[in-house]
Design a protein around this motif. Structure first.
Motif, short mmCIF file in Angstrom:
data_model
loop_
_atom_site.label_atom_id
_atom_site.label_comp_id
_atom_site.label_asym_id
_atom_site.label_seq_id
_atom_site.Cartn_x
_atom_site.Cartn_y
_atom_site.Cartn_z
N ALA A 90 47.27 60.00 31.51
CA ALA A 90 48.69 59.45 30.32
C ALA A 90 48.79 58.41 31.62
CB ALA A 90 49.62 60.60 31.32
N PRO A 110 48.26 54.56 30.33
CA PRO A 110 49.16 53.78 29.45
C PRO A 110 50.42 53.50 30.18
CG PRO A 110 47.57 55.56 28.43
CD PRO A 110 48.22 55.92 30.09
N SER A 111 50.96 53.81 31.21
CA SER A 111 52.78 53.31 30.87
C SER A 111 52.69 53.39 32.61
CB SER A 111 52.75 55.04 31.69
OG SER A 111 52.37 55.81 32.52
N ALA A 138 54.85 50.11 32.26
CA ALA A 138 55.83 49.97 31.64
C ALA A 138 56.66 49.52 32.68
CB ALA A 138 55.96 51.56 30.87
N THR A 145 58.44 53.01 34.81
CA THR A 145 57.29 53.85 35.02
C THR A 145 57.62 53.74 36.86
OG1 THR A 145 55.54 53.68 33.57
CG2 THR A 145 54.51 53.88 36.24
#
Length: 299
Positions: free
Chosen positions: A131, A134-135, A138, A141
């Motif tokens: 999890a 991938p974040s 961003a 985040t």
């Protein structure tokens, strides 16, 4: 065309691997440890947990990403890229080891041995990687911007650290130097001591804290994200030629602690890595303060 993100897994050899490399075989390592009252199986199990964690994190890397691995001993020869997501798989200290080689890349700390590591910097479990990765790129985040410390010598040598920088004689023997603050009207003091420590809020749980406690406190220790450092002189020696007036203080913003060498050799190293030291000699000056660069720690 922009490159796909790259996951860079940072790890280090385990105690078990070091023992087998030194003694040749598992059996010889076991015999060596048993002669000293230790069981090789305890160390081998920690090794297996580390390898399982590394495998689990590797399998969690998105299929569209590139990936690479680097061992701690090779960090100074590894080229990090702007699109990297750095995944530290190991102990808290490994995050500090990699911090000075980065330029804003997000760092995910994975704890391979929960309960044995404090988990200050390696805040996540291997199962969280699927999890987190991938974040990590961003903008939304949650990222902690951890303050770092830097030392810049008058010959342009530069040293960065996440926890603390030590300045003193190699071997921690008596060092002689002149110490002052940039914003103190040019006042300096000749000192003889076992060195000077300048630490961050992240380092406030380690070496700098022990010195701070021994002297019965001083300036309030900073938090990891606070743009403030504390500095302490270790065992300053009063004599007709040396003083003890400047033994502790804090540095904020652009303020700098200045040290001018008055002995044959003084070294500066960060985060306890003496093998990666800046060497200074007679008359050289080094300035230490808050680094403009931050460590971006995810979670």
């Amino acid at each position: 065309m922009s490159l796909a993100p790259r996951a860079v897994l940072v790890h280090r050899t385990t105690e078990y691997e070091d023992l087998v490399a030194r003694h040749g075989t598992h059996g010889q390592a076991a015999f060596f440890l048993s002669s000293r009252g230790r069981d090789v199986e305890e160390i081998a199990e920690r090794h297996r947990r580390t390898r399982r964690a590394l495998a689990e994190v590797t399998s969690a890397i998105p299929l569209t990403w590139r990936q690479s691995q680097v061992e701690r001993a090779d960090l100074d020869r590894f080229l990090f890229a702007p699109e990297d997501v750095v995944v530290v798989v190991g102990q808290d200290g490994l995050v500090a080891n990699v911090a000075k080689y980065l330029t804003g890349q997000p760092v995910v700390g994975i704890d391979t041995d929960p309960g044995r590591n404090p988990g200050v910097l390696v805040r996540h479990r291997p199962a969280d990687a699927a999890a987190l990765l991938p974040s990590a790129l961003a903008s939304a985040t949650g990222v902690s911007e951890l303050t770092m410390v830097e030392a810049v010598a008058d010959d342009t040598q530069r040293l960065l650290a996440l926890n603390e920088i030590y300045l003193g004689a190699a071997g921690h023997q008596t060092a002689r130097y002149r110490l002052g603050l940039d914003d103190d009207g040019g006042v300096v003091e000749a000192q003889a001591s076992s060195g000077v420590l300048v630490g961050t809020g992240t380092g406030a749980t380690g070496w700098i804290r022990s010195v701070w406690q021994e002297r019965g406190g001083g300036p309030r220790l900073p938090t990891p994200t606070e743009e403030r450092l504390v500095w302490c002189v270790r065992e300053a020696w009063p004599s007709p030629a040396t003083g003890t007036s400047y033994v502790a203080g804090e540095l904020t913003g652009g303020s700098r602690l200045t040290l001018t060498v008055e002995s044959e050799r003084i070294v500066a190293f960060g985060d306890g890595i003496e093998s990666d030291a800046v060497e200074l000699t007679w008359g050289q000056t080094v300035r230490v303060g808050v680094c403009g660069q931050r460590l971006r720690l995810v979670g």
